[in-house]
Design a protein around this motif. Structure first.
Motif, PDB file in Angstrom:
ATOM      1  N   ILE A 208       0.849  -1.201   0.000  1.00 31.62           N
ATOM      2  CA  ILE A 208       0.000   0.000   0.000  1.00 31.62           C
ATOM      3  C   ILE A 208       0.880   1.244   0.000  1.00 31.62           C
ATOM      4  N   ASN A 211       2.425   1.670  -3.127  1.00 29.75           N
ATOM      5  CA  ASN A 211       1.378   1.700  -4.147  1.00 29.75           C
ATOM      6  C   ASN A 211       1.802   0.874  -5.368  1.00 29.75           C
ATOM      7  N   ILE A 219       2.634 -12.498  -3.979  1.00 29.28           N
ATOM      8  CA  ILE A 219       1.301 -13.124  -3.919  1.00 29.28           C
ATOM      9  C   ILE A 219       1.409 -14.546  -3.374  1.00 29.28           C
ATOM     10  N   LEU A 270      -8.135  -7.703  -3.323  1.00 30.09           N
ATOM     11  CA  LEU A 270      -7.218  -6.572  -3.416  1.00 30.09           C
ATOM     12  C   LEU A 270      -5.784  -7.007  -3.702  1.00 30.09           C
ATOM     13  N   ALA A 276      -5.155  -5.856  -9.434  1.00 28.61           N
ATOM     14  CA  ALA A 276      -6.564  -5.657  -9.104  1.00 28.61           C
ATOM     15  C   ALA A 276      -6.944  -4.185  -9.175  1.00 28.61           C
ATOM     16  N   ARG A 277      -6.046  -3.338  -8.882  1.00 35.02           N
ATOM     17  CA  ARG A 277      -6.398  -1.908  -8.803  1.00 35.02           C
ATOM     18  C   ARG A 277      -6.195  -1.181 -10.127  1.00 35.02           C
ATOM     19  N   HIS A 278      -5.574  -1.947 -11.145  1.00 38.07           N
ATOM     20  CA  HIS A 278      -5.394  -1.358 -12.479  1.00 38.07           C
ATOM     21  C   HIS A 278      -4.691  -0.037 -12.443  1.00 38.07           C
ATOM     22  N   ALA A 280      -4.543   2.186 -10.396  1.00 43.61           N
ATOM     23  CA  ALA A 280      -5.103   3.256  -9.558  1.00 43.61           C
ATOM     24  C   ALA A 280      -4.527   3.137  -8.145  1.00 43.61           C
ATOM     25  N   THR A 281      -4.832   4.124  -7.339  1.00 45.08           N
ATOM     26  CA  THR A 281      -4.403   4.095  -5.957  1.00 45.08           C
ATOM     27  C   THR A 281      -5.181   2.985  -5.240  1.00 45.08           C
ATOM     28  N   TYR A 282      -4.471   2.282  -4.296  1.00 48.19           N
ATOM     29  CA  TYR A 282      -5.199   1.282  -3.496  1.00 48.19           C
ATOM     30  C   TYR A 282      -6.331   1.975  -2.766  1.00 48.19           C
ATOM     31  N   PRO A 283      -7.495   1.381  -2.702  1.00 48.97           N
ATOM     32  CA  PRO A 283      -8.633   2.093  -2.077  1.00 48.97           C
ATOM     33  C   PRO A 283      -8.521   2.194  -0.559  1.00 48.97           C
ATOM     34  N   ILE A 284      -7.488   1.665   0.030  1.00 47.17           N
ATOM     35  CA  ILE A 284      -7.359   1.722   1.473  1.00 47.17           C
ATOM     36  C   ILE A 284      -6.025   2.336   1.844  1.00 47.17           C
ATOM     37  N   LEU A 288      -5.115   3.173   7.782  1.00 46.29           N
ATOM     38  CA  LEU A 288      -6.358   2.442   8.031  1.00 46.29           C
ATOM     39  C   LEU A 288      -6.090   0.936   8.066  1.00 46.29           C
ATOM     40  N   GLU A 291      -4.428  -0.045  11.207  1.00 41.49           N
ATOM     41  CA  GLU A 291      -5.390  -0.003  12.321  1.00 41.49           C
ATOM     42  C   GLU A 291      -6.303  -1.220  12.295  1.00 41.49           C
ATOM     43  N   LEU A 292      -6.777  -1.528  11.090  1.00 44.12           N
ATOM     44  CA  LEU A 292      -7.691  -2.670  10.951  1.00 44.12           C
ATOM     45  C   LEU A 292      -6.998  -3.965  11.376  1.00 44.12           C
TER      46      LEU A 292
ATOM     47  N   ARG B  20     -14.179  -3.566 -10.993  1.00 52.89           N
ATOM     48  CA  ARG B  20     -13.291  -4.308 -10.078  1.00 52.89           C
ATOM     49  C   ARG B  20     -13.025  -3.460  -8.844  1.00 52.89           C
ATOM     50  N   LEU B  21     -12.719  -2.211  -9.098  1.00 60.57           N
ATOM     51  CA  LEU B  21     -12.413  -1.299  -7.992  1.00 60.57           C
ATOM     52  C   LEU B  21     -13.627  -1.116  -7.085  1.00 60.57           C
ATOM     53  N   ILE B  24     -13.882  -4.093  -4.897  1.00 66.32           N
ATOM     54  CA  ILE B  24     -12.910  -4.067  -3.796  1.00 66.32           C
ATOM     55  C   ILE B  24     -13.371  -3.117  -2.719  1.00 66.32           C
ATOM     56  N   ASN B  35     -15.912  -4.007  12.135  1.00 65.87           N
ATOM     57  CA  ASN B  35     -15.192  -3.232  13.152  1.00 65.87           C
ATOM     58  C   ASN B  35     -16.089  -2.219  13.846  1.00 65.87           C
ATOM     59  N   SER B 142      -8.941   9.626  -2.904  1.00 69.62           N
ATOM     60  CA  SER B 142      -9.290   8.431  -3.675  1.00 69.62           C
ATOM     61  C   SER B 142      -9.081   7.148  -2.871  1.00 69.62           C
ATOM     62  N   ARG B 143      -9.186   7.324  -1.587  1.00 65.80           N
ATOM     63  CA  ARG B 143      -9.171   6.149  -0.718  1.00 65.80           C
ATOM     64  C   ARG B 143     -10.389   6.168   0.184  1.00 65.80           C
ATOM     65  N   ILE B 144     -10.746   5.023   0.713  1.00 61.05           N
ATOM     66  CA  ILE B 144     -11.938   4.937   1.554  1.00 61.05           C
ATOM     67  C   ILE B 144     -11.665   5.652   2.876  1.00 61.05           C
TER      68      ILE B 144
END
Lengths: 902, 178
Positions: A208, A211, A219, A270, A276-278, A280-284, A288, A291-292, B20-21, B24, B35, B142-144
């Motif tokens: 992450i 990126n 993997i 992910l 998977a993210r093509h 793009a930025t990882y969505p997380i 976070l 923390e998770l 896909r995004l 995810i 959580n 662009s992140r959650i």
């Protein structure tokens, strides 16, 4: 050999039991104690194990925080993490130090190498930390790109070494309790899960941050870790179930696994799907993410805490259970010991002591002392029953004792009756065998008991005893040992003592009774004959008086008739002879007119001398012996002369070849004992006239009938048969007594007892026969007498005088006794005895055998007759029959000498 | 093997990158729901009758079914239930109510229904948190991102722990909720 008393046996059993129980208990308690020690060690080991876990955990946190800093996108994030890094380093150091310190208490040799490895890695960690600190302060591109991997690898290696050490350490405790081992394994799985999730977090965080897409290797690493974790979750669930851990930790387990699998699902597409993210930025964001994942670790941590505490609970429970087990075993042991002691006391008190007491009581009881077998409180158990039985036995015994005493007494009474009975008592069984023979029988038969008992009764009596005599009283003949027979009265009873038929015979000697009866019969006969003849003679006398008077008248009137006068003369003579006859008869019948007066017999006899010499002829020598100091007798002197003459003529007739006639007079008195034997005689003082011849003598039968009128042994025509009858009648009428002593071939003695004159009574004083005391003695006298009656009479007299008496019925029997060698002081024998050996012969034989033996003869004949007849030598001592007890006593002492007082 | 299979499957699937995004994001958001549940405390007196965590989807499922695997799992020792609600009456029994973005117009009405009820409200439409909602999924660089309206939470007698607050940014509603 040791005495095995009940008490000792009991002691042995109780002792063995106690020892056995003690050994068992000791073994169990020792085993449990060891187990307890092992469990305590296990508890400590579990704590150590948790510290291991804690240490590696802390180390993993430091690793992750350090990696997070290295991958942090900006300085803000780095600054945020700096404090956490510091904290995690301190925590990791502390935990590692504590772990190493903890390990010091275990000295297992196989851990040395493992510890060394841990320590080697521990040394590397501090060298990397400054590198990381430095790297964090630099921009990414200036940093050493290997650093994160090196750091990660080093920490992981340390964790692996620690892990290995832990495994080696735990392996020492796996044998203590399988459940605890499973617990430890479970925690090991939790640690693996934590480790691999930590690695994933680290890797994902790096991706992450950078990126960047994960390389296929990354993997693969992620997938491998995930596979391991998923497998571990499954295994841990299995272990939790098997070890019984799950019920306690279930909710936490469920939460932790739910959390993990939720996280896994979250990242499903992910990082595990390439590109998977093509681009793009990882969505997380990385923060976070961290923390998770930290929150997921928290859930895991909660589960770990829960399982640690559960393990602790379990081990504590084990300890408590083992302690309780020890306590219970010790309690059981103590209880068993107490039971042993208690049962010993009970058995001793309730069984052995009562038995001992009873034995003591039995011993007392055998000595006849009164006892109680049990206190009167009583018991209903076996001891009580035993005591009751013993009591009953004792009662029985006492009853038997009483009964036996009664029985013995009764038997002694019976014995006394049998032994002292005058009659013979004899017991005979069914086969005729004599079983009992009492002393009276000994006297009767002459046999000793041992000679008859066991022999057939036929020995004693010719007739069959039981068959002929049962149930009746009858006369029978008894056979003595010497072969002679005697009349006896035999009464036989039948009895069945003890089922066996026996016959009891009571035997009474009838000899005396028969003789007495005979005598009575004789006297009665004489009386009857006397009365008859008297009556006839009286009337006949009257008739003769008439005939004589008429004959006299006729004789005088016929003086002129020479043819008829002789007839009258003949008639008168015949009548006169008839008158003489009737007078004789009257004399016999004691109806003659007697003129008794006090007569000096010496004088009377002396006056008869010429008459006797004429009557007896020259063939016969006449001796007249005058008694010294002779009393006078009350008697008709004419009749006495007639009587003596009669006897002399009889004597002459008995001595056809000639012989000697002795007439002697003496004083005598008849005592009560003689009087009892001859009931027609009264006791008192008498003058005795003995008329003895040396003629043919007469048999007992003849002697018995000699006084009967008209009984004669002479040829018909030679005598009237009234001579002795007349003498008899006269003597009886005179209040006297006449007795015949005769032996065939030896001669006859007539003894006439005439009562002493009353004038003499006055002169001699009026004393009757006095029962004076006679001189006595204790010497042994052998008494020989053929006449049973006389023998018995004399025996009694001798015994009454105190002498020890042996008796014999004839010469040979006496010789047998003498030859036996018994001490005998004096031989007292009859002169005339049947059986070939007379008194003199016996005396000679006895003197030859025992020269010192004193000898006293006795005879019915007078001393003069016997001694001077040549039967005894001069100087022999003779006691005339009948003698009185005083005479006997005096004579014996004269011979034996004065009584030795001593 | 597994890797190969996955790779093949992934490559052969004709999935568009946007979709896909989207997928995810849905998965991450679904994971975050767990959580939220974990670090929120419901008042004991308003606890539902059944010891369950009821996650209600109001107005449709924005997670394309990715929330379903959570059903049956546990959180804070309570079983998670996922159900769809369509009427306001059903909302009462929910522990967490996810309001579909399509339901934005109905939100005020729903909000009224929730008045006095301890229901943690979550949505992904913009302005949810500031309009009285409690937790709002949003996009930050662009992140959650997660916005939380603590006032609304407190008003509903709920308590959120620091752990939850670390995931989110606190927002203050322009107008207080309700």
């Amino acid at each position: 050999v040791p005495q095995l008393s009940l008490r000792r046996i009991l002691l042995l059993i109780v002792g063995t039991l106690t020892l056995f129980i003690t050994l068992l208990a000791a073994k169990d308690v020792y085993g449990d104690w060891q187990r307890l020690t092992r469990i305590r060690a296990l508890r400590d080991a579990a704590v150590s194990s948790d510290q291991f876990f804690d240490a590696t955990q802390k180390l993993a946190v430091e690793r992750d925080v350090a990696l997070s800093m290295l991958y942090a996108p900006d300085s803000e994030t780095i600054d945020e993490l700096r404090i956490r890094l510091k904290e995690s380093r301190q925590a990791a150091d502390a935990a590692l130090r504590a772990t190493v310190a903890e390990l010091n208490q275990y000295t297992f040799p196989d851990l040395v190498e493992l510890r060394k490895q841990v320590e080697t890695h521990l040394l590397v960690i501090p060298t990397l930390r400054p590198e990381i600190d430095r790297a964090v302060g630099l921009p990414h591109e200036q940093r050493n790109p290997d650093l994160p991997d090196r750091w990660s690898g080093e920490v992981t290696a340390l964790m692996s070494a620690t892990e290995n050490l832990w495994i080696g350490f735990v392996s020492h405790f796996t044998d203590v309790d399988p459940i605890v081992t499973q617990h430890l394994l479970f925690k090991h799985l939790l640690r693996t899960i934590t480790d691999y999730t930590g690695r994933e977090r680290s890797l994902v965080g790096r991706l992450i941050t950078e990126n960047s897409d994960p390389t296929p290797e990354q993997i693969g690493q992620l997938l491998r870790g995930r596979g391991i974790v998923e497998t571990d979750w499954q295994m841990s669930r299995m272990l939790a179930d098997q070890s019984g851990l799950f019920p306690a930790i279930g909710p936490r387990y469920s939460d932790a696994s739910s959390h993990y699998f939720t996280m896994r699902d979250m990242l499903q597409n992910l990082f595990y799907v390439p590109d998977a993210r093509h681009g793009a930025t990882y969505p997380i964001g990385v923060d976070l993410w961290f923390e998770l994942s930290t929150q997921a670790s928290d859930s895991l941590g909660a589960l770990r805490e829960s399982s640690i505490s559960e393990t602790r609970n379990y081990v504590e429970g084990l300890i408590t259970a083992t302690q309780r087990e020890i306590t219970i075993q010790a309690s059981i042991f103590l209880l068993a010991l107490m039971l042993c002691a208690y049962s010993f006391t009970i058995i001793t008190g309730r069984v052995i002591r009562p038995i001992n007491n009873m034995a003591g009581a039995l011993l007392q009881a055998t000595r006849g002392e009164p006892v109680t077998f049990l206190p009167p409180t009583g018991r209903k158990d076996e001891i009580g029953i035993l005591a009751n039985v013993l009591h009953a036995f004792q009662q029985n015994v006492e009853h038997i004792k009483r009964t036996s005493v009664q029985l013995v007494t009764s038997q002694e009474h019976l014995r006394a009756v049998v032994d002292t009975a005058v009659d013979g008592v004899i017991l005979v069984d069914k086969q005729g065998i004599v079983r009992m023979f009492n002393p009276a029988c000994v006297r009767l038969f002459g046999y000793q008991p041992e000679e008859t008992i066991g022999k057939n009764v036929n020995l004693l009596m010719p007739l069959s005893f039981e068959r002929e005599h049962a149930g009746i009283v009858q006369e029978a003949a008894g056979r003595r040992k010497d072969g002679s027979t005697f009349p006896m009265e035999l009464s036989v009873g039948e009895a069945k003592p003890g089922g066996e038929t026996v016959f009891v015979g009571i035997i009474r000697d009838l000899t005396d009774r028969k003789r007495t009866a005979q005598q009575l019969f004789q006297a009665q006969k004489m009386e009857a004959v006397g009365q008859l003849t008297g009556g006839v003679a009286h009337d006949f006398n009257n008739l003769l008086t008439v005939i004589l008077a008429n004959a006299d008248t006729l004789f005088e009137e016929l003086s002129d008739r020479e043819d008829l006068r002789p007839l009258a003369e003949m008639t008168r003579t015949a009548a006169e002879r008839g008158a003489e006859l009737t007078n004789s008869l009257l004399a016999f019948s004691r109806r003659q007119n007697l003129e008794p007066k006090a007569v000096d017999i010496n004088k009377l006899v002396a006056g008869m001398d010429g008459l006797l010499r004429r009557a007896l002829g020259e063939n016969i020598e006449i001796r007249l012996v005058q008694g010294a100091g002779l009393w006078r007798a009350t008697v008709d002197p004419g009749q006495l002369e007639s009587g003596i003459l009669n006897l002399a003529i009889n004597a002459r007739d008995a001595m056809p070849e000639g012989g000697r006639l002795t007439i002697e007079a003496s004083n005598t008195h008849i005592d009560e004992s003689y009087s009892e034997a001859h009931d027609e005689v009264k006791p008192g003082q008498y003058v005795l006239i003995c008329v003895s011849d040396t003629g043919t003598g007469m048999s007992d039968e003849v002697a018995a009938r000699a006084f009967e009128p008209f009984f004669s042994t002479k040829d018909v025509g030679k005598g009237t048969g009234l001579g002795l009858s007349m003498v008899y009648g006269f003597v009886k009428q005179s209040g006297g007594h006449i007795k015949i002593y005769s032996e065939v071939g030896d001669g006859t003695t007539f003894k006439i007892y005439l009562p002493r004159s009353s004038m003499d009574w006055e002169a001699a004083g009026t004393e009757p026969v006095r029962k004076a005391s006679h001189p006595t003695g204790t010497e042994t006298i052998l008494m020989v007498e053929d006449n049973d009656l006389v023998r018995q009479h004399t025996e009694k007299q001798l015994q009454a005088l105190g002498y020890n008496v042996l008796v014999a019925s004839d010469g040979p029997a006496a010789m047998k006794i003498l030859e036996r060698g018994d001490p005998i002081d004096l031989l007292f024998t009859d002169v005339v005895m049947p059986g070939g050996m007379g008194g003199r012969q016996l005396a000679e034989n006895a003197a030859a055998l025992r020269p010192s033996l004193k000898i006293l003869f006795t005879s019915g004949y007078t001393e003069n007759a016997v001694v001077h007849h040549g039967r005894l030598g001069a100087g022999a001592h003779l006691l005339r029959k009948p003698y009185q007890r005083r005479e006997l006593a005096l004579k014996l002492r004269q011979l034996l000498g004065p009584v030795e007082h001593g | 093997m597994m890797l190969a299979a996955l790779l093949t499957a992934a490559l052969t699937l004709p999935v568009y990158a946007a979709e896909r995004l989207q997928l995810i994001e849905q998965q991450i958001e679904a994971g975050l729901i767990y959580n939220f549940l974990k670090y929120t405390q419901w008042p004991p007196e308003r606890a539902p009758q059944t010891p369950m965590m009821r996650v209600c989807l109001f107005g449709g499922d924005p997670f394309s079914g990715h929330l379903q695997p959570m059903a049956g799992r546990t959180v804070n020792e309570q079983k998670i239930e996922v159900r769809s609600v369509t009427t306001a009456a059903d909302i009462g029994g929910c522990s967490l109510l996810f309001v579909h973005a399509d339901q934005k117009p109905n939100w005020p009405a729903v909000q009224k229904t929730l008045a006095g009820k301890s229901v943690l409200t979550v949505s992904d439409f913009e302005g949810f948190a500031v309009s009285g909602g409690m937790i709002e999924f949003t996009q930050l660089d662009s992140r959650i991102g997660v916005l939380i309206n603590t006032a609304a939470v407190t008003a509903a007698h709920l308590e959120v722990q620091d752990r939850l607050l670390k995931l989110a940014r606190t927002v203050t509603p322009a107008t207080p909720g309700r």
